[in-house]
Design an enzyme around this catalytic site. Sequence first.
Site, PDB file in Angstrom:
ATOM      1  N   ASP A 111      67.201 -61.169 -10.504  1.00  0.00           N
ATOM      2  CA  ASP A 111      68.632 -60.843 -10.501  1.00  0.00           C
ATOM      3  C   ASP A 111      69.281 -61.013 -11.872  1.00  0.00           C
ATOM      4  O   ASP A 111      70.455 -61.366 -11.978  1.00  0.00           O
ATOM      5  CB  ASP A 111      69.384 -61.685  -9.454  1.00  0.00           C
ATOM      6  CG  ASP A 111      68.812 -61.514  -8.069  1.00  0.00           C
ATOM      7  OD1 ASP A 111      68.377 -60.392  -7.762  1.00  0.00           O
ATOM      8  OD2 ASP A 111      68.801 -62.486  -7.297  1.00  0.00           O
ATOM      9  N   LYS A 160      68.278 -56.363 -14.206  1.00  0.00           N
ATOM     10  CA  LYS A 160      67.234 -55.393 -14.608  1.00  0.00           C
ATOM     11  C   LYS A 160      67.651 -53.966 -14.252  1.00  0.00           C
ATOM     12  O   LYS A 160      67.475 -53.045 -15.043  1.00  0.00           O
ATOM     13  CB  LYS A 160      65.904 -55.728 -13.896  1.00  0.00           C
ATOM     14  CG  LYS A 160      65.341 -57.087 -14.286  1.00  0.00           C
ATOM     15  CD  LYS A 160      64.080 -57.417 -13.499  1.00  0.00           C
ATOM     16  CE  LYS A 160      64.333 -57.669 -12.014  1.00  0.00           C
ATOM     17  NZ  LYS A 160      65.149 -58.853 -11.723  1.00  0.00           N
ATOM     18  N   GLY A 219      66.243 -56.253  -5.284  1.00  0.00           N
ATOM     19  CA  GLY A 219      67.539 -55.621  -5.057  1.00  0.00           C
ATOM     20  C   GLY A 219      68.148 -55.349  -6.416  1.00  0.00           C
ATOM     21  O   GLY A 219      68.518 -56.281  -7.118  1.00  0.00           O
ATOM     22  N   HIS A 220      68.174 -54.084  -6.824  1.00  0.00           N
ATOM     23  CA  HIS A 220      68.662 -53.730  -8.156  1.00  0.00           C
ATOM     24  C   HIS A 220      69.947 -52.921  -8.015  1.00  0.00           C
ATOM     25  O   HIS A 220      69.959 -51.885  -7.363  1.00  0.00           O
ATOM     26  CB  HIS A 220      67.591 -52.929  -8.918  1.00  0.00           C
ATOM     27  CG  HIS A 220      66.334 -53.726  -9.161  1.00  0.00           C
ATOM     28  ND1 HIS A 220      65.239 -53.213  -9.793  1.00  0.00           N
ATOM     29  CD2 HIS A 220      66.021 -55.012  -8.871  1.00  0.00           C
ATOM     30  CE1 HIS A 220      64.301 -54.149  -9.874  1.00  0.00           C
ATOM     31  NE2 HIS A 220      64.749 -55.243  -9.316  1.00  0.00           N
ATOM     32  N   GLN A 235      61.816 -58.931  -9.620  1.00  0.00           N
ATOM     33  CA  GLN A 235      61.780 -60.401  -9.670  1.00  0.00           C
ATOM     34  C   GLN A 235      61.876 -60.903 -11.124  1.00  0.00           C
ATOM     35  O   GLN A 235      62.346 -60.166 -11.980  1.00  0.00           O
ATOM     36  CB  GLN A 235      60.521 -60.944  -8.972  1.00  0.00           C
ATOM     37  CG  GLN A 235      60.518 -60.780  -7.457  1.00  0.00           C
ATOM     38  CD  GLN A 235      60.067 -59.422  -6.969  1.00  0.00           C
ATOM     39  OE1 GLN A 235      59.034 -58.919  -7.351  1.00  0.00           O
ATOM     40  NE2 GLN A 235      60.839 -58.811  -6.102  1.00  0.00           N
TER      41      GLN A 235
HETATM   42  P1  GDP Z   1      68.394 -57.215 -10.796  1.00  0.00           P
HETATM   43  O1  GDP Z   1      67.736 -57.630  -9.532  1.00  0.00           O
HETATM   44  O2  GDP Z   1      67.804 -57.892 -11.990  1.00  0.00           O
HETATM   45  O3  GDP Z   1      68.474 -55.734 -10.982  1.00  0.00           O
HETATM   46  O4  GDP Z   1      69.893 -57.752 -10.701  1.00  0.00           O
HETATM   47  P2  GDP Z   1      70.876 -57.593  -9.425  1.00  0.00           P
HETATM   48  O5  GDP Z   1      71.349 -56.188  -9.374  1.00  0.00           O
HETATM   49  O6  GDP Z   1      70.272 -58.172  -8.204  1.00  0.00           O
HETATM   50  O7  GDP Z   1      72.024 -58.609  -9.842  1.00  0.00           O
HETATM   51  C1  GDP Z   1      72.768 -58.436 -11.006  1.00  0.00           C
HETATM   52  C2  GDP Z   1      74.256 -58.248 -10.611  1.00  0.00           C
HETATM   53  O8  GDP Z   1      75.055 -58.396 -11.754  1.00  0.00           O
HETATM   54  C3  GDP Z   1      74.546 -56.869 -10.071  1.00  0.00           C
HETATM   55  O9  GDP Z   1      75.578 -56.970  -9.114  1.00  0.00           O
HETATM   56  C4  GDP Z   1      75.032 -56.094 -11.299  1.00  0.00           C
HETATM   57  O10 GDP Z   1      75.920 -55.051 -10.974  1.00  0.00           O
HETATM   58  C5  GDP Z   1      75.746 -57.185 -12.039  1.00  0.00           C
HETATM   59  N1  GDP Z   1      75.693 -57.070 -13.520  1.00  0.00           N
HETATM   60  C6  GDP Z   1      74.712 -56.567 -14.313  1.00  0.00           C
HETATM   61  N2  GDP Z   1      75.028 -56.726 -15.608  1.00  0.00           N
HETATM   62  C7  GDP Z   1      76.235 -57.333 -15.636  1.00  0.00           C
HETATM   63  C8  GDP Z   1      77.092 -57.796 -16.688  1.00  0.00           C
HETATM   64  O11 GDP Z   1      76.792 -57.688 -17.871  1.00  0.00           O
HETATM   65  N3  GDP Z   1      78.262 -58.402 -16.312  1.00  0.00           N
HETATM   66  C9  GDP Z   1      78.617 -58.573 -15.017  1.00  0.00           C
HETATM   67  N4  GDP Z   1      79.768 -59.180 -14.738  1.00  0.00           N
HETATM   68  N5  GDP Z   1      77.844 -58.158 -13.998  1.00  0.00           N
HETATM   69  C10 GDP Z   1      76.661 -57.552 -14.313  1.00  0.00           C
HETATM   70  P1  IMO Z   2      64.996 -58.812  -7.993  1.00  0.00           P
HETATM   71  O1  IMO Z   2      64.031 -57.707  -8.351  1.00  0.00           O
HETATM   72  C1  IMO Z   2      65.620 -62.930  -6.764  1.00  0.00           C
HETATM   73  C2  IMO Z   2      62.551 -64.721  -4.201  1.00  0.00           C
HETATM   74  C3  IMO Z   2      62.955 -65.060  -2.787  1.00  0.00           C
HETATM   75  C4  IMO Z   2      62.076 -66.291  -2.571  1.00  0.00           C
HETATM   76  C5  IMO Z   2      60.791 -65.915  -3.298  1.00  0.00           C
HETATM   77  C6  IMO Z   2      59.704 -65.359  -2.392  1.00  0.00           C
HETATM   78  O2  IMO Z   2      66.225 -58.323  -7.320  1.00  0.00           O
HETATM   79  O3  IMO Z   2      65.246 -59.684  -9.178  1.00  0.00           O
HETATM   80  P2  IMO Z   2      59.376 -63.002  -1.203  1.00  0.00           P
HETATM   81  O4  IMO Z   2      60.190 -62.300  -0.174  1.00  0.00           O
HETATM   82  O5  IMO Z   2      59.178 -62.244  -2.455  1.00  0.00           O
HETATM   83  O6  IMO Z   2      58.066 -63.517  -0.651  1.00  0.00           O
HETATM   84  O7  IMO Z   2      60.232 -64.330  -1.568  1.00  0.00           O
HETATM   85  O8  IMO Z   2      61.156 -64.938  -4.251  1.00  0.00           O
HETATM   86  N1  IMO Z   2      62.796 -63.319  -4.605  1.00  0.00           N
HETATM   87  C7  IMO Z   2      63.780 -62.927  -5.414  1.00  0.00           C
HETATM   88  N2  IMO Z   2      64.783 -63.626  -5.970  1.00  0.00           N
HETATM   89  N3  IMO Z   2      65.485 -61.629  -7.047  1.00  0.00           N
HETATM   90  C8  IMO Z   2      64.455 -60.909  -6.520  1.00  0.00           C
HETATM   91  O9  IMO Z   2      64.205 -59.628  -6.866  1.00  0.00           O
HETATM   92  C9  IMO Z   2      63.575 -61.550  -5.623  1.00  0.00           C
HETATM   93  N4  IMO Z   2      62.493 -61.155  -4.924  1.00  0.00           N
HETATM   94  C10 IMO Z   2      62.012 -62.244  -4.316  1.00  0.00           C
HETATM   95  O10 IMO Z   2      64.330 -65.383  -2.705  1.00  0.00           O
HETATM   96  O11 IMO Z   2      62.627 -67.401  -3.242  1.00  0.00           O
HETATM   97 MG    MG Z   3      68.231 -58.384  -7.654  1.00  0.00          MG
END
Ligand code: GDP
Ligand code: IMO
Ligand code: MG
Length: 430
Positions: A13, A16, A40-41, A224
């Site tokens: 999170d 990416k 979850g991206h 991840q």
């Molecule tokens: P990922 O799993 O690495 O793709 O990240 P996620 O999408 O799960 O979580 C990142 C969250 O931060 C998302 O809701 C993005 O929309 C948000 N986000 C990404 N870059 C920025 C930033 O520079 N500032 C803020 N405030 N939010 C951001």
């Molecule tokens: P993105 O791509 C954050 C965590 C789960 C748990 C551990 C194992 O959005 O960054 P799993 O279901 O993979 O066997 O769970 O890994 N986890 C993540 N945490 N971002 C993710 O993906 C994750 N994918 C798995 O919360 O701790």
């Molecule tokens: Mg994510």
Amino acid sequence: MANVVVVGTQWGDEGKGKIVDWLSERADVIARFQGGHNAGHTLVVGGEVYKLHALPSGVVRGGKLSVIGNGVVLDPWHLLKEIEGIRAQGVEITPETLMIAENTPLILPFHGELDRAREGQSTVAKIGTTGRGIGPAYEDKVGRRAIRVADLADAATLELRVDRALVHHNALRAGLGLEPIDREAVIAQLREIADEILQYAAPVWKVLTERRRAGERILFEGAQGALLDIDFGTYPFVTSSNVIAGQAATGTGIGPGAIDFVLGIVKAYTTRVGEGPFPTELHDDDGQRLGERGHEFGTTTGRKRRCGWFDACLVRQTCATSGVSGIALTKLDVLDGFETLKICTGYELDGVRMDYLPTAADQQARCTPVYEEMPGWQESTAGARSWADLPAQAIKYIRRIEELIQCPVAMVSTSPEREDTILVTDPFSD
Ligand code: GDP
Ligand code: IMO
Ligand code: MG
């Protein structure tokens, strides 16, 4: 021509999806190489929000090839639903724009059931998985009893594969008090989606090799983060795949020589979902504030993310294990308005200073962070699109991070929106 791998350097999170989406303008092919729909991206483009789990973030831009590589574990029913949802947002997805490696193992309904049943056992500490069957599906891959995309094409092979998987799973389920699996129902379910999935199936290793030879640029999208890596993460509180940059090669079938730049995505503070060690975790108002300002709720499970100060010691370590060439620092704007910022530079373990996180769980638990403090900034960085828009103190924070993690900043992100991004060094320039 340069090919770029994007990987998370913390516990996932990091942002990416946003960075892959931004970079995908410069790429021809965007390939996922590990993980599954546990990811979850989130992408925000002109106010429209896209949440992607199994699909590569490149699908949102037209005219690119999106690839699901063999290193991924794929839930076909989830994928078809996700395609439908993204199409409803106006995105075109066809066999010309999406390709799935024929040797990709499938996640079946009993994988999710097993994942959740094991997490429900009260005798051992739970991992806090997403409950989506990721671990059991990878276990079957390594156990040589997976059902793979190519197996969907032939009825007899499919039955043989299902039988092999069920011998193992039914024995396990008996021990867990679960009903045996209905063989005919599993086969029928798979046959129902076979043709829909097979229209996307391709020898990805061959396609990528040909595209690369033709001078096209490939962007590899990690899921991840390195601290969830099966080998280098905070084991056993990890996911079940290698998530570090080396996996981009084995997870798609292209040699390591194809990787020219590794972009590590680094959140300007630290978060974690699920159980496991987290040295800089905050349980106070600062932690609360990071969670609120950063909207730190999981994209996949909706769970509240644990929040803490930036841990430079951990990111130095993960930049090394992924061979990071440069970082994209994200969510800098979330730190706006803090009086003081703390950065963890190392740990103290039984009176000894450590410059890395030890592997043994008991030692990890006894590590206390060593912090240095910096004044924060009161100006807003939200939406900044150039270095000149950043307050002097924010620049100092970035520079200090670069020094501590021993890796340069290539990009800075200042909001969820695609264009609120500062480019320092283009990862694709060769
Ligand atoms: P990922 O799993 O690495 O793709 O990240 P996620 O999408 O799960 O979580 C990142 C969250 O931060 C998302 O809701 C993005 O929309 C948000 N986000 C990404 N870059 C920025 C930033 O520079 N500032 C803020 N405030 N939010 C951001
Ligand atoms: P993105 O791509 C954050 C965590 C789960 C748990 C551990 C194992 O959005 O960054 P799993 O279901 O993979 O066997 O769970 O890994 N986890 C993540 N945490 N971002 C993710 O993906 C994750 N994918 C798995 O919360 O701790
Ligand atoms: Mg994510």
